[in-house]
Design a protein around this motif. Sequence first.
Motif, PDB file in Angstrom:
ATOM      1  N   ASP A   1     -49.762  29.382 -75.912  1.00 38.28           N
ATOM      2  CA  ASP A   1     -49.756  30.819 -75.685  1.00 38.28           C
ATOM      3  C   ASP A   1     -48.377  31.444 -75.805  1.00 38.28           C
TER       4      ASP A   1
ATOM      5  N   TYR B   1     -48.657  35.980 -69.816  1.00 35.76           N
ATOM      6  CA  TYR B   1     -49.387  35.388 -70.943  1.00 35.76           C
ATOM      7  C   TYR B   1     -49.836  33.950 -70.699  1.00 35.76           C
TER       8      TYR B   1
ATOM      9  N   CYS C   1     -51.583  35.837 -78.750  1.00 34.69           N
ATOM     10  CA  CYS C   1     -51.835  36.144 -77.349  1.00 34.69           C
ATOM     11  C   CYS C   1     -51.037  37.363 -76.892  1.00 34.69           C
TER      12      CYS C   1
ATOM     13  N   LYS D   1     -51.931  31.049 -69.456  1.00 35.24           N
ATOM     14  CA  LYS D   1     -53.311  30.910 -68.990  1.00 35.24           C
ATOM     15  C   LYS D   1     -53.462  29.754 -68.011  1.00 35.24           C
TER      16      LYS D   1
END
Length: 95
Positions: free
Chosen positions: A54, A70, A22, A72
């Motif tokens: 992630d 980063y 990611c 989500k």
Amino acid sequence: MAQQYKSWKDLPIGAVVPGGTCYLNKTGTWRVSKPVLDRSKCTKCLLCWIYCPDVAIAFDEENIGIDYDYCKGCGICANECPVGAIKMVEEVESQ
């Protein structure tokens, strides 16, 4: 009912999957809700760090932080936190 672990050290040994993919793209803009850490409740067990898909949870000896560039907003960290130190809140767009 899922088993609750007190620390990442209690997890069974398993396979390791390469992570960090990611980091190629900042995916934080995908979120509709975000995790918020209550440091007064956090026991620094690091289960959030282990389960974050992630790699958005960072820590050092003193602090744990969430990298919103980063994250989500999947909520796995909040779901796995054994003391409820992480809550998911609605993401509010800045105008």
